[in-house]
Enzyme design. Structure first.
Site, PDB file in Angstrom:
ATOM      1  N   TYR A 134       0.803  -1.219   0.000  1.00 19.33           N
ATOM      2  CA  TYR A 134       0.000   0.000   0.000  1.00 19.33           C
ATOM      3  C   TYR A 134       0.838   1.272   0.000  1.00 19.33           C
ATOM      4  CZ  TYR A 134       1.185  -0.708   4.891  1.00 19.33           C
ATOM      5  OH  TYR A 134       1.872  -0.940   6.044  1.00 19.33           O
ATOM      6  N   GLY A 135       2.163   1.146  -0.128  1.00 20.29           N
ATOM      7  CA  GLY A 135       3.013   2.328  -0.039  1.00 20.29           C
ATOM      8  C   GLY A 135       4.220   2.260  -0.939  1.00 20.29           C
ATOM      9  N   THR A 136       5.411   2.295  -0.345  1.00 22.95           N
ATOM     10  CA  THR A 136       6.635   2.416  -1.127  1.00 22.95           C
ATOM     11  C   THR A 136       6.998   1.162  -1.909  1.00 22.95           C
ATOM     12  OG1 THR A 136       8.080   1.758   0.703  1.00 22.95           O
ATOM     13  CG2 THR A 136       7.562   4.129   0.483  1.00 22.95           C
ATOM     14  N   LEU A 137       6.303   0.041  -1.675  1.00 17.11           N
ATOM     15  CA  LEU A 137       6.533  -1.170  -2.476  1.00 17.11           C
ATOM     16  C   LEU A 137       5.673  -1.193  -3.743  1.00 17.11           C
ATOM     17  CD1 LEU A 137       6.781  -3.809   0.382  1.00 17.11           C
ATOM     18  CD2 LEU A 137       8.578  -3.264  -1.268  1.00 17.11           C
ATOM     19  N   GLU A 169      10.974  -3.828   6.061  1.00 13.89           N
ATOM     20  CA  GLU A 169       9.858  -3.364   6.879  1.00 13.89           C
ATOM     21  C   GLU A 169      10.150  -3.431   8.380  1.00 13.89           C
ATOM     22  OE1 GLU A 169       7.560  -1.813   5.561  1.00 13.89           O
ATOM     23  OE2 GLU A 169       7.336  -2.543   3.530  1.00 13.89           O
TER      24      GLU A 169
END
Length: 182
Positions: free
Chosen positions: A28-31, A94
């Site tokens: 849901y973000g930087t991946l 993470e």
């Protein structure tokens, strides 16, 4: 698991069966595609867009988002098939067990299909005023350069000596202390 059953041992045994075993990961973000850490899953198979219900998305203020449990929330993201090797690398990224905890959830893809997937849930408190509906794409916040300094470089004048030797001599627009627990 449901009805009080603990699936941890079953999951660990499944993971030992094959190094090529693939898991589904909800990001849901930087991946996500186009983001700074997508290279960790660049070779993974894209399942597609998906939604994780029971979570709220936050902007941590540190250049990455986080989710927390919330019965009324939905978070949009992407679903990938990842390898066991990639999972180890993503766990390190993470901070699994410290910054985030990896757990299973059910996500719904754009066709309405349900998938058992992994999600990383943030372990620390977040400012309730920092709730966001969607993580900003890299292109929306890429005009900034982030610097981290320590020791004598925390001194503003000393830091500016380095900046003044750069082509772009623009002074920082913000400075704030952070603690990294490593």
């Amino acid at each position: 698991g449901g009805w009080g059953k603990d699936y941890r041992l079953e999951f660990k045994n499944l993971m030992k069966q094959s190094d090529n075993y693939q898991l589904k990961l909800f990001v849901y973000g930087t991946l996500m595609k186009g983001e700074s850490n997508h290279h960790f899953i660049n070779n993974s198979c894209v399942v597609g867009d998906a939604v994780a219900s029971g979570y709220i998305l936050y902007d941590t203020g540190y250049g990455y988002p986080a989710v927390k449990h919330n019965l009324d929330g939905d978070v949009s993201g992407e679903l990938y098939l990842i390898s066991k090797k990639d999972l180890k690398d993503i766990d390190r990224l993470e901070g699994n067990g410290d910054l985030y905890t990896r757990e299973f959830t059910i996500v719904t893809d754009s066709n309405g299909n349900k998938h058992l997937a992994l999600i990383y849930v943030y372990n620390y408190d977040l400012d309730e005023n920092k709730k966001i509906s969607k993580w900003k794409a890299k292109s929306e916040h890429s005009e900034y350069i982030w610097y981290a300094s320590y020791g004598s470089n925390i001194n503003y004048e000393r830091f500016m000596r380095y900046i003044n030797n750069c082509t772009d001599k623009t002074a920082p627009i913000e400075s704030k202390p952070i603690a990294i627990n490593h």
